[in-house]
Design an enzyme around this catalytic site. Structure first.
Site, PDB file in Angstrom:
ATOM      1  N   ASP A 228      55.062  20.804  42.125  1.00 30.24           N
ATOM      2  CA  ASP A 228      54.951  20.341  43.492  1.00 30.24           C
ATOM      3  C   ASP A 228      54.433  21.531  44.319  1.00 30.24           C
ATOM      4  O   ASP A 228      54.536  22.681  43.866  1.00 30.24           O
ATOM      5  CB  ASP A 228      56.324  19.883  43.989  1.00 30.24           C
ATOM      6  CG  ASP A 228      56.291  19.431  45.427  1.00 30.24           C
ATOM      7  OD1 ASP A 228      55.315  18.782  45.838  1.00 30.24           O
ATOM      8  OD2 ASP A 228      57.258  19.738  46.163  1.00 30.24           O
TER       9      ASP A 228
ATOM     10  N   ASP B 270      61.232  20.444  44.046  1.00 31.55           N
ATOM     11  CA  ASP B 270      62.322  20.942  44.889  1.00 31.55           C
ATOM     12  C   ASP B 270      63.640  20.194  44.682  1.00 31.55           C
ATOM     13  O   ASP B 270      64.640  20.536  45.305  1.00 31.55           O
ATOM     14  CB  ASP B 270      61.926  20.914  46.374  1.00 31.55           C
ATOM     15  CG  ASP B 270      61.619  19.509  46.877  1.00 31.55           C
ATOM     16  OD1 ASP B 270      62.064  18.545  46.245  1.00 31.55           O
ATOM     17  OD2 ASP B 270      60.944  19.392  47.915  1.00 31.55           O
TER      18      ASP B 270
ATOM     19  N   THR C 162      54.774  22.033  48.252  1.00 26.99           N
ATOM     20  CA  THR C 162      55.629  22.465  49.348  1.00 26.99           C
ATOM     21  C   THR C 162      57.039  22.777  48.851  1.00 26.99           C
ATOM     22  O   THR C 162      57.717  21.921  48.278  1.00 26.99           O
ATOM     23  CB  THR C 162      55.687  21.386  50.448  1.00 26.99           C
ATOM     24  OG1 THR C 162      54.366  21.099  50.884  1.00 26.99           O
ATOM     25  CG2 THR C 162      56.519  21.869  51.627  1.00 26.99           C
TER      26      THR C 162
END
Length: 617
Positions: free
Chosen positions: A320, A501, A322
């Site tokens: 990912d 995240d 961000t």
């Protein structure tokens, strides 16, 4: 009894245990019997002591075998039991006593060596304090940690260990979180910050509102998950389970054939003794526990050996963007109002809708509004639009915030703000890559990872810019959660690891062969979603993880073949009459201890040889 030592959930000190004392007593009867026979000149008093020795050390093995037979479970104790009973029926009381003693004491030593692989887990269990100081009716009271409840207020002074997960209501203080995250540098904690059980107040003073206690704390969950990981199985361990199911009948057949050909009961007994696959059963579990413990010491939580095994064979790492490749702390780079709206008006509306959203862009909006001192508005009927944005009602108006293409490019991320479906402005963000990201990607390539890929829901401009900055050639932008699954599927043949995240990447983390979650992005979500959790959000731990996983799988394979070779040689030597039952028992246990020692040694020594950015291991 012998077979039970493949279960590694043993916490006691083996050499001070009742088992070891009893085994030592039984073994001590053997030289006493020999001395008695030499002194009295009669074999019968000595025979009584030898039979008592067999009862102490051999009877538990026989009983364990019988229990296994009643439950229709094959147990390696059956081989030793038959050998001991055969010695007794043939009048070889000395051999029966010595074999029983060697097998039991050898198994205890194997267990002690195996248990050393669990040191890191014991260290985790020892970091939380037994007591804590809490405020009750205006006074400070010391209570057992088990009696602390949610919303209790704890007082933690310099040098004390924090007993719960909680929120700081008074500070500041420097806190050592290395027991939880593996990061040795103390972190400054002030009002509103989260602290974890097992952390140490290095300097300062804290008052903490308890939010998670005992097994619900981050440390409690880590311990539970690591303990569960011990019971997981790699493909090698599953193969050994299948092997053990037919191994006992094969050895029994070999012993019968040996006696049928040689008419030598000692040779048949020796085959039974050396044929016990104890080292086979321990090779996989001990190596896995050592690897999981080593990872925990570095601040990496692994939920099972099978996930490390998958990393060892992976050819693609998908990320990912961000909060994973980037720092996850984007800042507002600009506001572009439309029509008669001002920058502050656009920001105020957006902050109202994003007030309780945990997305990094939402936090950036709210933080920027607070920095500018804007009066917060209340938003209701909040609804998220998966992969596109969020909306809410503000003073009867529908305010929607959605991903958008930045008009000026430049690698910025943008969202549009609309009021009753009419655009009112656009907010631009910038999020920089983690400082260790580029070096980590380069290191993974040197380790032979064929594909490093970014799969992001962000726009092409910022994704392209970040990919170029960290050295990733393949990237996908504008990906909704369901799109990420499709992209991951294209790399499944290579073996895919997904790093995210742990909050909005849960589907991708589960689809990948191994999902690695960034722990600091919200420990509860990360612990739940990821197969592996980086408790420090430190990407430079990924090469360490790859090398550790490969060493684990190689060590398991080596130990399996070493065990097989030692057993095969010992069976051949027993059949040929080169080993007596006593020598066979010694050879068998020395071989098992060697295999277990090699497995447990994985917890020590250097894992990563090349220097990496953050913490070379």
């Amino acid at each position: 009894m012998i077979g039970r030592y493949s279960d590694l959930s043993i916490y006691k000190d083996i050499f001070s245990s009742k088992d070891f004392i009893r085994a030592g007593f039984g073994a001590g009867l053997i030289p006493a019997a020999m001395g008695l026979e030499a002194g009295m000149g009669s074999p019968w008093p000595a025979a009584v002591l030898l039979l008592l020795s067999v009862a102490v050390n051999g009877l538990p093995i026989v009983l364990s075998a019988l229990k296994g037979m009643v439950k229709k479970q094959m147990n390696v104790d059956e081989l030793v039991s038959i050998a001991v009973v055969a010695c007794l029926f043939s009048g070889n009381y000395f051999e029966a006593a010595v074999v029983s003693a060697i097998m039991v004491i050898g198994a205890l030593v194997e267990e002690a060596v195996s248990d050393s692989a669990r040191d890191a887990i014991r260290e985790l269990m020892a970091v939380t304090p037994d007591t804590a100081v809490i405020e009750r009716d205006g006074t400070e009271v010391e209570l057992p940690a088990a009696q602390i409840k949610k919303k209790d207020v704890l007082v933690v002074k310099q040098g004390q260990t924090i007993a719960v997960d909680g929120r700081v209501i008074e500070g500041p203080a420097s806190v050592d979180e290395s027991a939880v995250t593996g990061e040795s540098i103390p972190v400054e904690k002030g009002e509103g910050n989260t602290v974890y059980a097992g952390s140490i107040c290095v300097h300062g003073y804290l008052r903490i509102m308890a939010e998670a206690v005992g097994g619900d704390s981050t440390m409690g969950k880590i311990i539970s998950l690591v303990q569960a990981a011990e019971q997981s199985q790699t493909s090698g361990a599953r193969m050994l389970d299948r092997y053990a199911a037919w191994f006992t009948p094969v050895i029994l057949t070999a012993a019968v054939l040996t006696f049928a050909v040689t008419f030598d009961v000692d040779r048949a007994i020796t085959v039974l003794i050396v044929g016990c696959p104890c080292s086979f059963l321990l090779a996989g579990p001990v190596t896995t526990v050592a690897a999981v413990g080593r990872a925990a010491k570095a601040g990496i939580l692994v939920k099972g050996g099978q996930y490390l095994e998958a990393i060892a064979g992976a050819g693609a790492f998908c990320f990912d963007k961000t909060g994973t490749i980037t720092q996850g702390n984007p800042s507002v780079a600009g506001i572009l109002p439309q029509g008669e709206h001002t920058e502050d008006a656009v920001l105020t509306l957006a902050a109202a809708v994003e007030a309780k959203n945990l997305h990094p862009l939402a936090r950036a909006i709210v933080s920027h509004a607070e920095e500018k001192g804007l009066t917060p508005l209340h938003a209701g009927n909040i609804r998220t639009m998966a992969g596109t944005g969020i909306s809410g009602q503000v003073d009867g108006r529908l305010i929607a915030i959605e991903t958008a293409i930045c008009p000026e490019g430049g690698g910025l991320t943008c969202v549009s703000v609309s009021e009753d479906n009419t655009p009112v402005g656009m907010i631009q963000f910038e999020d920089r890559p983690r400082k260790e990201a580029a070096q980590t990607i380069g290191y993974l390539e040197r380790l032979g990872i064929r594909e490093s890929v970014i799969i992001s829901g962000d726009q092409e401009g910022p994704v392209s810019k970040v990919a170029e900055q960290v050295g990733i050639r393949t990237f996908f932008s504008g990906q909704k959660p369901e799109d990420k699954l499709d992209r991951l599927s294209t790399f499944k043949d290579l073996g895919v690891v997904y790093v995210g995240d742990g909050i909005n990447d849960a589907p991708a983390l589960k689809l990948a062969d191994t999902g690695i979650a960034m722990g600091l992005r919200g420990s509860d979500a990360a612990l739940e979603a990821g197969d592996v959790v980086l408790m420090t959000d430190d990407l430079s731990l990924l090469p360490f993880l790859v090398v550790l996983s490969r060493k684990m799988t190689r060590r398991i394979r080596f130990n399996i073949w070493l065990s097989f070779t030692l057993n095969a040689l010992a069976v051949a030597a027993g059949t040929a009459g080169l080993l007596t039952p006593v020598m066979g028992a010694l050879f068998h246990n020395l071989g098992s201890i060697l295999v277990v020692s090699l497995a447990a040694a994985l917890r020590y020594g250097k894992i990563v040889e090349m220097p990496i950015y953050s913490r070379p291991q």
